[in-house]
Design a protein around this motif. Structure first.
Motif, short mmCIF file in Angstrom:
data_model
loop_
_atom_site.label_atom_id
_atom_site.label_comp_id
_atom_site.label_asym_id
_atom_site.label_seq_id
_atom_site.Cartn_x
_atom_site.Cartn_y
_atom_site.Cartn_z
N VAL A 66 -12.76 10.04 -60.53
CA VAL A 66 -14.01 10.57 -61.10
C VAL A 66 -14.10 12.09 -60.92
N GLU A 67 -13.69 12.55 -59.71
CA GLU A 67 -13.79 14.00 -59.47
C GLU A 67 -12.94 14.79 -60.45
N GLN A 68 -11.74 14.28 -60.65
CA GLN A 68 -10.84 14.99 -61.56
C GLN A 68 -11.39 14.94 -63.00
N ALA A 69 -11.90 13.77 -63.38
CA ALA A 69 -12.42 13.64 -64.75
C ALA A 69 -13.58 14.62 -64.98
N LEU A 70 -14.40 14.77 -63.97
CA LEU A 70 -15.59 15.62 -64.12
C LEU A 70 -15.31 17.09 -63.81
N SER A 71 -14.02 17.41 -63.52
CA SER A 71 -13.72 18.82 -63.24
C SER A 71 -13.90 19.67 -64.50
N ASP A 72 -13.89 19.03 -65.67
CA ASP A 72 -14.25 19.74 -66.90
C ASP A 72 -15.76 19.62 -67.07
N PRO A 73 -16.48 20.73 -67.00
CA PRO A 73 -17.95 20.63 -67.02
C PRO A 73 -18.51 20.14 -68.36
N GLN A 74 -17.67 20.06 -69.38
CA GLN A 74 -18.16 19.58 -70.68
C GLN A 74 -18.00 18.06 -70.82
N VAL A 75 -17.57 17.43 -69.73
CA VAL A 75 -17.33 15.98 -69.77
C VAL A 75 -18.47 15.25 -69.06
N SER A 76 -18.92 14.13 -69.64
CA SER A 76 -19.88 13.24 -68.97
C SER A 76 -19.28 11.85 -68.89
N LEU A 77 -19.59 11.18 -67.78
CA LEU A 77 -19.07 9.83 -67.56
C LEU A 77 -20.22 8.84 -67.63
N HIS A 78 -20.02 7.76 -68.35
CA HIS A 78 -21.06 6.72 -68.48
C HIS A 78 -20.44 5.38 -68.09
N THR A 99 -17.73 11.13 -72.62
CA THR A 99 -18.02 11.97 -73.77
C THR A 99 -17.70 13.40 -73.36
N ALA A 100 -17.09 14.14 -74.27
CA ALA A 100 -16.86 15.57 -74.01
C ALA A 100 -17.44 16.36 -75.18
#
Ligand SMILES: Nc1ncnc2c1ncn2[C@@H]1O[C@H](COP(=O)(O)OP(=O)(O)O)[C@@H](O)[C@H]1O
Ligand SMILES: [Mg+2]
Length: 355
Positions: free
Chosen positions: A295-307, A324-325
């Motif tokens: 999760v941390e790596q996925a959210l390292s791009d601030p334009q990404v949201s996880l649902h 979603t990005a």
């Protein structure tokens, strides 16, 4: 909410969770008693149930809209009778009828169960007459006639979410490009990179269908784009749809809020796409309890949201969430969403760590 599962994803945000099957008369009566207006999130509920609730409370979309969209044959007939363009199709209630139907729609073709198929389940692609018997055996005729349609060599799949209010007001979201893998939606890019005239054709189709259905709520219209710019309607879903999940992050009114506004008779919200966006589904890749890592790596791009949907069980290809990005364009957004999704993994949960 009415949902038989003790872990119903909607239960934590609902005032009351009625634990009963979707067609339970008592459950439906309780739902009607405790609600001002009733809607559905799953189409595979019996329209009789919706009709039962409709005697006491408004059901939006109506049981008639539900009945038209939840059954492939009724849906195809509805589209044909209203002159909306669809792939050549036929119905068949026996193996012999299937052979004749395949000859009339042409090769290759797809055979589909009439009811309760989803995410590509309940359909078999047939390349030659020899494949038909296996398709008939795998799908069976016990749910009613099978639907057989030409397999369309589309250049892209498109989807449009349209909302229609109680007073007939319509608001339509961007035309998006969808990508399916073996029948299951995997990616969405918004807006679809298609010429304006094609986007316009898709929009008009979706709005006309919403009008013909007398829809109240949101409707997803899945379409095939052909090489010469022709657009065929594939499928309808009279509810918030996976192809519109990107609206949570990329539009000022998400499809979910829009649905609630529509069914409550409130004014509809703005549907403008504020930024190009892309969505990648998170599918299960194993069976059994699992924990999401990365999760941390996925959210390292601030334009990404996880649902995440809070589904209790993981199984192969089950939709468990999405990322979603936002991006500078749909391609940039898609690259970001893919990168984030690739960082996420379902790790098996040791028995001792299970909740
Ligand atoms: N006639 C067809 N031609 C080409 N591809 C098809 C056809 N029917 C289905 N597919 C593919 O399978 C996917 C799922 O089929 P669909 O009929 O929408 O069923 P589901 O209810 O599972 O979404 C489509 O989005 C498309 O990618
Ligand atoms: Mg579909």
């Amino acid at each position: 909410v009415l949902d038989p599962s003790p872990q119903a994803p909607a239960a934590p945000v609902a005032d009351v969770h009625i634990r009963a099957s979707f067609d339970s008369a008592d459950g439906l009566a309780e739902l009607a008693r405790t609600s001002d207006v009733v809607t559905f999130e799953v189409e595979h509920t019996a329209p009789d149930g919706a009709r039962q609730v409709e005697l006491r409370r408004p059901v939006r979309p109506s049981s008639a809209t539900l009945a038209a969209c939840q059954h492939r044959l009724r849906e195809k007939r509805f589209l044909r009778d209203h002159g909306f363009p669809v792939a050549p199709w036929h119905e068949a209630d026996s193996a012999a009828a299937l052979d004749a139907a395949a000859r009339s729609v042409g090769w290759p073709c797809v055979v589909k169960i009439p009811f309760a198929g989803y995410d590509g389940r309940g359909q078999v692609r047939c390349a030659t007459p020899g494949d038909l018997a296996a398709a008939a055996a795998a799908l069976g005729f016990d749910r009613g006639p099978l639907v057989i349609e030409r397999h369309i060599p589309f250049v892209a799949e498109l989807a449009v979410i349209v909302a229609r209010g109680l007073d007939g007001e319509r608001r339509t979201y961007s035309v998006v490009k969808t990508v399916h893998d073996d029948g299951i939606l995997v990616e969405v890019a918004a807006p679809a990179a298609v010429p304006q005239a094609i986007a316009e054709r898709a929009r008009v189709l979706a709005e006309s269908i919403a009008g013909a259905l007398d829809l109240v709520g949101v409707l997803a219209v899945e379409m095939f784009l052909l090489e010469r710019g022709e657009v065929l309607v594939n499928e309808l879903a009279p509810r918030p749809h996976n192809s519109g999940h990107y609206t949570i992050n990329a539009c000022s009114t998400s499809q979910f809020e829009q649905h609630v506004r529509a069914i409550c008779g409130l004014p509809l919200g703005e549907t403008t796409l504020l930024r190009p966006a892309a969505m990648v589904n998170l599918l299960g890749d194993r069976r059994g309890p699992a924990r999401l890592t990365g999760v941390e790596q996925a959210l390292s791009d601030p334009q990404v949201s996880l649902h995440l949907y809070g589904k209790a069980e993981v199984w192969p290809r089950r939709k468990l969430g999405h990322v979603t990005a936002l991006g500078d364009g749909p391609d940039d957004a898609l690259a970001r969403a893919r990168r984030a999704a690739a960082a996420l993994r379902w790790e098996p949960l040791a028995a001792s760590a299970r909740p």
